[in-house]
Write a protein that holds these residues in place. Structure first.
Motif, PDB file in Angstrom:
ATOM      1  N   LEU A 153      36.864  51.293  45.475  1.00 42.52           N
ATOM      2  CA  LEU A 153      37.564  51.960  44.380  1.00 42.52           C
ATOM      3  C   LEU A 153      38.930  52.462  44.835  1.00 42.52           C
ATOM      4  O   LEU A 153      39.893  52.481  44.060  1.00 42.52           O
ATOM      5  N   GLN A 154      39.011  52.859  46.103  1.00 47.50           N
ATOM      6  CA  GLN A 154      40.297  53.254  46.669  1.00 47.50           C
ATOM      7  C   GLN A 154      41.263  52.077  46.678  1.00 47.50           C
ATOM      8  O   GLN A 154      42.456  52.232  46.364  1.00 47.50           O
ATOM      9  N   ASP A 155      40.750  50.900  47.002  1.00 52.95           N
ATOM     10  CA  ASP A 155      41.588  49.699  46.976  1.00 52.95           C
ATOM     11  C   ASP A 155      42.142  49.442  45.582  1.00 52.95           C
ATOM     12  O   ASP A 155      43.301  49.049  45.418  1.00 52.95           O
ATOM     13  N   VAL A 156      41.300  49.663  44.568  1.00 51.42           N
ATOM     14  CA  VAL A 156      41.730  49.453  43.183  1.00 51.42           C
ATOM     15  C   VAL A 156      42.892  50.377  42.839  1.00 51.42           C
ATOM     16  O   VAL A 156      43.902  49.950  42.263  1.00 51.42           O
ATOM     17  N   ILE A 157      42.761  51.662  43.200  1.00 54.05           N
ATOM     18  CA  ILE A 157      43.804  52.633  42.877  1.00 54.05           C
ATOM     19  C   ILE A 157      45.111  52.275  43.578  1.00 54.05           C
ATOM     20  O   ILE A 157      46.189  52.274  42.962  1.00 54.05           O
ATOM     21  N   ILE A 158      45.031  51.959  44.860  1.00 51.49           N
ATOM     22  CA  ILE A 158      46.250  51.689  45.614  1.00 51.49           C
ATOM     23  C   ILE A 158      46.902  50.387  45.160  1.00 51.49           C
ATOM     24  O   ILE A 158      48.131  50.303  45.061  1.00 51.49           O
ATOM     25  N   LYS A 159      46.112  49.378  44.860  1.00 57.26           N
ATOM     26  CA  LYS A 159      46.696  48.135  44.340  1.00 57.26           C
ATOM     27  C   LYS A 159      47.381  48.405  43.001  1.00 57.26           C
ATOM     28  O   LYS A 159      48.464  47.858  42.729  1.00 57.26           O
ATOM     29  N   SER A 160      46.776  49.249  42.181  1.00 58.04           N
ATOM     30  CA  SER A 160      47.376  49.590  40.884  1.00 58.04           C
ATOM     31  C   SER A 160      48.692  50.338  41.051  1.00 58.04           C
ATOM     32  O   SER A 160      49.608  50.194  40.231  1.00 58.04           O
ATOM     33  N   PHE A 161      48.798  51.132  42.117  1.00 64.24           N
ATOM     34  CA  PHE A 161      50.002  51.910  42.377  1.00 64.24           C
ATOM     35  C   PHE A 161      51.072  51.134  43.131  1.00 64.24           C
ATOM     36  O   PHE A 161      52.195  51.619  43.292  1.00 64.24           O
ATOM     37  N   SER A 162      50.737  49.934  43.605  1.00 60.17           N
ATOM     38  CA  SER A 162      51.651  49.211  44.498  1.00 60.17           C
ATOM     39  C   SER A 162      52.944  48.780  43.813  1.00 60.17           C
ATOM     40  O   SER A 162      53.926  48.456  44.493  1.00 60.17           O
TER      41      SER A 162
END
Length: 329
Positions: free
Chosen positions: A32-41
């Motif tokens: 889920l952390q990966d999802v957030i960071i990819k969304s913020f990239s």
């Protein structure tokens, strides 16, 4: 952000079901952390995300460490080795999320899960461990899996895949240094030291790259060179979630490797991959290509071969510490 291995004692008590449960919780929240960071990239700089996440996670991790046996006195061993370990982990973290900005969750995670392969190779050169024919076979299978996913020289080659490979190599270096430190440090002290280093390095990269003009349209480079901005009010909840995920993941991984043999719980780290595939489809409408499925199968198979082989041989290093991949997430 932890190295759960350093929290493991040598007591014979082992509760495998509880250890597996803790590990499964960690492998569920980290994607889920990966999802957030990819969304913020596409909006924030990777070093700004690292900095904010570290600031939020620090008091939470300190609280959990205090609750779980105390922080002081700090037990770090060699400061230089600790700095090398934290630097390698930070490098792994940065390039992992730079890769995530350009390629899918499943592809990035699959390549990074080749870490045990590089740990095996590094252990031969830096720790003097002997690698038998069985482990060499596993290494070759794993490297073949990496090549199938990365596809160097082909028309579909994506440079960001090399960043994911760099993340695996950097994290393998971190694990080797952790082994070198041995029992001269404890888990709580190492984790807090690592987070402080992450915060400091994030700030330094922000000062350096925010003032350098980037003309490349590549998402990974844009993620690195982008200047810092004040987060939107609605995004703070996601930054808080990043810190919370880090703290929960730290605690669960620590407990997993504390209460059960590493050779029992380490294979369950690979449940990270199905979650990455699922969230990649749900949030980004992305599914792995056939080559990724093949490479992923080879990499996971090689990693499990290494873990099971060492467990069968009774190597204390793997039975108690394992070859975990998620411990710096």
């Amino acid at each position: 952000m932890t190295d759960a291995a350093s929290n493991v004692d040598d007591t014979p008590d082992s509760r495998p079901i509880l250890g597996i449960t803790f590990l499964l919780i960690a492998s569920t929240v980290f994607p889920l952390q990966d999802v957030i960071i990819k969304s913020f990239s596409g909006e924030y700089a990777v070093h700004q995300i690292v900095f904010i996440r570290g600031v939020i996670a620090l008091p939470l991790v300190a609280l959990l460490a205090q609750f779980d046996g105390g922080i002081f006195p700090l037990k770090l061993g060699s400061i230089w080795l600790q700095l090398l370990r934290a630097s390698a982990a930070f490098s792994s973290y940065i390039v992992y999320y730079m890769a995530l900005a350009a390629i899918g969750l499943a592809e990035t995670a699959a390549i990074t899960f080749s870490t045990p392969i590089f740990v095996t190779i590094f252990a031969m050169f830096f720790l003097g461990e002997k690698i038998g024919a069985f482990r060499w076979f596993a290494v070759m299978v794993g490297l073949a899996g990496v090549l199938v996913i990365v596809q160097p020289g082909s028309g579909v080659f994506e440079p960001a895949a090399v960043l994911a490979l760099g993340a695996a190599i950097s994290y393998g270096t971190s694990i080797i240094v952790t082994r070198k430190i041995g029992k001269t440090a404890n888990g709580g002290s190492m984790t807090l030291f690592t987070i402080v280093v992450f915060i400091a390095y994030g700030a330094i990269l922000g000062l350096v790259f925010s003032n350098i003009e980037n003309v490349s349209p590549h998402p990974s480079l844009a993620f690195l060179y982008r200047g810092w901005i004040w987060p939107e009010s609605g995004h703070w909840i996601y930054f808080l979630a990043l810190g919370l995920i880090s703290a929960i993941g730290f605690y669960c991984l620590s407990q997993a490797y504390r209460v059960a043999e590493a050779s029992v719980v380490t294979p369950f780290e690979y449940t990270y991959l199905p979650w990455s595939i699922l969230w990649g489809y749900v949030f980004f409408a992305s599914l792995p290509s056939m080559s990724t499925w093949i490479g992923l199968t080879l990499i996971v198979g090689a990693g499990l071969l290494i873990v099971f082989r060492e467990a069968v041989r009774g190597r204390k290093l793997v039975r108690r510490r394992g070859l975990g991949i998620m411990r710096q997430r």
